[in-house]
Motif scaffolding. Structure first.
Motif, PDB file in Angstrom:
ATOM      1  N   ARG A 123      53.138  28.748  47.963  1.00 47.61           N
ATOM      2  CA  ARG A 123      54.155  28.100  48.790  1.00 47.61           C
ATOM      3  C   ARG A 123      53.499  27.622  50.067  1.00 47.61           C
ATOM      4  NH1 ARG A 123      56.978  33.170  47.937  1.00 47.61           N
ATOM      5  NH2 ARG A 123      58.344  33.011  46.100  1.00 47.61           N
ATOM      6  N   GLN A 125      54.437  25.129  53.644  1.00 47.46           N
ATOM      7  CA  GLN A 125      55.377  24.277  54.364  1.00 47.46           C
ATOM      8  C   GLN A 125      54.809  23.895  55.720  1.00 47.46           C
ATOM      9  OE1 GLN A 125      59.023  26.533  54.598  1.00 47.46           O
ATOM     10  NE2 GLN A 125      58.383  27.615  56.461  1.00 47.46           N
ATOM     11  N   VAL A 129      59.336  22.260  56.375  1.00 46.48           N
ATOM     12  CA  VAL A 129      59.571  21.441  55.178  1.00 46.48           C
ATOM     13  C   VAL A 129      58.565  21.833  54.103  1.00 46.48           C
ATOM     14  CG1 VAL A 129      59.605  19.100  54.239  1.00 46.48           C
ATOM     15  CG2 VAL A 129      60.473  19.546  56.549  1.00 46.48           C
ATOM     16  N   PRO A 130      59.008  22.194  52.897  1.00 44.61           N
ATOM     17  CA  PRO A 130      58.083  22.595  51.843  1.00 44.61           C
ATOM     18  C   PRO A 130      57.217  21.419  51.365  1.00 44.61           C
ATOM     19  CG  PRO A 130      60.314  23.354  51.372  1.00 44.61           C
ATOM     20  CD  PRO A 130      60.422  22.383  52.496  1.00 44.61           C
ATOM     21  N   ASP A 133      55.988  24.557  46.238  1.00 45.94           N
ATOM     22  CA  ASP A 133      56.528  25.893  45.994  1.00 45.94           C
ATOM     23  C   ASP A 133      56.604  26.060  44.479  1.00 45.94           C
ATOM     24  OD1 ASP A 133      57.798  28.307  45.830  1.00 45.94           O
ATOM     25  OD2 ASP A 133      59.479  27.764  47.147  1.00 45.94           O
TER      26      ASP A 133
END
Length: 227
Positions: A123, A125, A129-130, A133
């Motif tokens: 994951r 970000q 904001v990713p 993931d």
């Protein structure tokens, strides 16, 4: 550079240990039965199979050649390998080993790259904001280095990435291109990289992305001792 770099056995931060413990610095001189050529000004100035590799703590892996093979190239004696001398890497324009052009340093016969499909989670970000993931990852085990996770480009929000002018080279993976994340007013330089055309041993990660978790918020599910 595996023996002397990263967590290798001759590095200052080795992961394992010797039993019995060995005091002081070690230099390992290794016969290297491969043809090495050097080119300067479009002329082959060295062409020999009388080669050893010198693994020395605190120094990059280097070739040493039989003294009579180097001609008028600049060179230095290697005390641990009588009769052999080291030629500075920048003394010539291009080095080749068995026909393969080299960059920066010789390839290490003890260096291995294993690329394995896994379900380990990655994951990442930026500014909340990713970027990715997923547990559809490939884990790369590379001798003396911490393992890393790579993901296919379709699993990454590539619309939030912009190409960077940064490029690096690895003797075992090839040329890497870098990418910067741009999320609103937040820009994170060189947060990701990929190998568009990796060398044969790293083909499973062709075009896959990996991320620098020191530059972004994230989590990588890695074995103990990983990143």
């Amino acid at each position: 550079m595996s023996l002397v770099a990263g967590r290798g056995p001759l590095s200052t931060e080795r992961a394992g240990w010797f039993s019995p413990e060995i005091a002081g610095d070690l230099v390992y001189v290794d016969p290297h039965p491969r043809r090495v050529q050097a080119v300067r000004a479009d002329r082959i100035v060295l062409d020999t199979e009388r080669v050893v590799l010198v693994h020395r703590r605190g120094h990059p892996l280097s070739y040493a050649f039989a003294a009579e093979a180097v001609g008028d190239l600049p060179h230095q004696a290697v005390p641990e390998a009588p009769g052999f001398v080291r030629v500075p890497w920048d003394a010539v324009d291009t080095w080749f080993e068995e026909g393969r052009e080299l960059v920066h340093y010789p390839p290490n016969p003890y260096h291995r790259v294993d690329c394995r499909p896994t379900r380990r989670t990655l994951r990442v970000q930026v500014a909340g904001v990713p970027l990715v993931d997923t547990d559809r990852t490939v884990i790369v085990f590379e001798t003396a280095l911490a393992p890393r996770l790579y993901v296919a480009s379709e699993l990454v929000r590539t619309e939030l990435l912009q190409p960077s002018p940064t490029s690096t080279y690895c003797n075992y993976k090839g040329y890497a291109k870098y990418w910067s994340a741009v999320v609103g007013d937040t820009v994170v330089q060189d947060v990701a990289w990929c190998y568009p055309e990796p060398l044969p041993e790293s083909l499973p990660i062709a075009g896959f992305f990996s991320f620098d978790l020191d530059r972004a918020d994230g989590y990588a599910q890695l074995p103990p001792g990983g990143l």
